[in-house]
Design a protein around this motif. Structure first.
Motif, PDB file in Angstrom:
ATOM      1  N   ILE A   3       0.859  -1.181   0.000  1.00  0.00           N
ATOM      2  CA  ILE A   3       0.000   0.000   0.000  1.00  0.00           C
ATOM      3  C   ILE A   3       0.897   1.233   0.000  1.00  0.00           C
ATOM      4  CG2 ILE A   3      -1.752   1.288   1.275  1.00  0.00           C
ATOM      5  CD1 ILE A   3      -2.699  -1.461   2.347  1.00  0.00           C
ATOM      6  N   THR A   4       0.682   2.093  -0.978  1.00  0.00           N
ATOM      7  CA  THR A   4       1.465   3.317  -1.085  1.00  0.00           C
ATOM      8  C   THR A   4       0.654   4.478  -0.543  1.00  0.00           C
ATOM      9  OG1 THR A   4       2.595   2.460  -3.035  1.00  0.00           O
ATOM     10  CG2 THR A   4       2.689   4.835  -2.686  1.00  0.00           C
ATOM     11  N   MET A   5       1.308   5.278   0.273  1.00  0.00           N
ATOM     12  CA  MET A   5       0.687   6.485   0.833  1.00  0.00           C
ATOM     13  C   MET A   5       1.797   7.466   1.164  1.00  0.00           C
ATOM     14  SD  MET A   5      -0.288   4.987   4.611  1.00  0.00           S
ATOM     15  CE  MET A   5      -0.881   3.442   3.974  1.00  0.00           C
ATOM     16  N   THR A  13       5.810   2.961   0.660  1.00  0.00           N
ATOM     17  CA  THR A  13       5.085   1.756   0.295  1.00  0.00           C
ATOM     18  C   THR A  13       5.232   0.791   1.457  1.00  0.00           C
ATOM     19  OG1 THR A  13       5.509   2.118  -2.045  1.00  0.00           O
ATOM     20  CG2 THR A  13       4.862  -0.105  -1.397  1.00  0.00           C
ATOM     21  N   PRO A  18      -4.516  -5.660   4.226  1.00  0.00           N
ATOM     22  CA  PRO A  18      -5.357  -4.505   3.904  1.00  0.00           C
ATOM     23  C   PRO A  18      -6.243  -4.042   5.056  1.00  0.00           C
ATOM     24  CG  PRO A  18      -6.093  -6.458   2.704  1.00  0.00           C
ATOM     25  CD  PRO A  18      -4.832  -6.823   3.411  1.00  0.00           C
ATOM     26  N   ALA A  63      -6.029  -0.348   3.563  1.00  0.00           N
ATOM     27  CA  ALA A  63      -6.499  -0.332   2.176  1.00  0.00           C
ATOM     28  C   ALA A  63      -7.229   0.969   1.845  1.00  0.00           C
ATOM     29  CB  ALA A  63      -7.406  -1.529   1.907  1.00  0.00           C
ATOM     30  N   ARG A  66      -4.828   3.978   0.919  1.00  0.00           N
ATOM     31  CA  ARG A  66      -4.019   3.887  -0.303  1.00  0.00           C
ATOM     32  C   ARG A  66      -4.052   5.227  -1.034  1.00  0.00           C
ATOM     33  NH1 ARG A  66      -4.932  -1.086  -3.711  1.00  0.00           N
ATOM     34  NH2 ARG A  66      -3.083  -1.711  -2.599  1.00  0.00           N
ATOM     35  N   ASN A  67      -2.862   5.694  -1.405  1.00  0.00           N
ATOM     36  CA  ASN A  67      -2.671   6.945  -2.155  1.00  0.00           C
ATOM     37  C   ASN A  67      -3.130   8.188  -1.396  1.00  0.00           C
ATOM     38  OD1 ASN A  67      -1.586   5.513  -4.346  1.00  0.00           O
ATOM     39  ND2 ASN A  67      -3.641   5.059  -5.085  1.00  0.00           N
TER      40      ASN A  67
END
Length: 157
Positions: A3-5, A13, A18, A63, A66-67
């Motif tokens: 998960i990238t944030m 990452t 999730p 999850a 994410r982003n």
């Protein structure tokens, strides 16, 4: 799952399940202003800014982040907004105890960012989800009103 944030202006990452909570992820990464309290989203001790909105990180599965951009209290303390909020809180006589500081500060930030004039009732509605153990509701509302004034004109009444 990866998960990238972005956490405190650093893109990361993270390998995790999730459904792992953001609170647990952030604490494992060393962001200790994210405290573990009720783990039900009520106490405010795990509050972070997620895409500019205060959220209880104990209720946010990785999850869903994410982003997203996540800001913790440690990082936020470097901002002009934080300085204005703390000046407003001091003026109101608020002495933070450490338990739900993030919820109070990030809700005050949300108040500052509101592009319209807020009434005391509007602010009371915004703080409804915070369980402030070290101050009463009226004093907290006053602190937020003073924070707005401090942000607009620092050091002025």
């Amino acid at each position: 799952m990866q998960i990238t944030m972005t956490i405190n202006a650093e893109k990361q990452t993270i390998e995790c399940s999730p459904d792992k909570t953001m609170m647990n992820i952030l604490r494992e990464l060393g962001w200790l202003s994210v405290k573990s309290g009720c783990e039900e989203g009520i106490c405010g001790s795990c509050t972070v800014l997620m895409d500019g909105v205060p959220v209880p990180s104990c209720c946010v599965p990785a999850a869903l982040a994410r982003n997203s951009e996540i800001i913790t209290l440690e990082y936020f303390q470097k901002t002009a907004e934080y300085r204005a909020i703390m000046a407003g809180f001091r003026k109101a006589g608020i002495s933070l105890c450490g338990y739900c500081n993030a919820a109070k500060v990030f809700t005050a930030y949300q108040v500052i960012c509101t592009k319209r004039s807020l009434t005391r009732q509007d602010i009371a509605t915004m703080i409804q989800g915070i369980a402030p153990c070290c101050t009463d509701q009226d004093t907290l509302i006053n602190g937020m009103i003073y924070s707005i004034k401090e942000y607009i004109t620092p050091g002025k009444d």
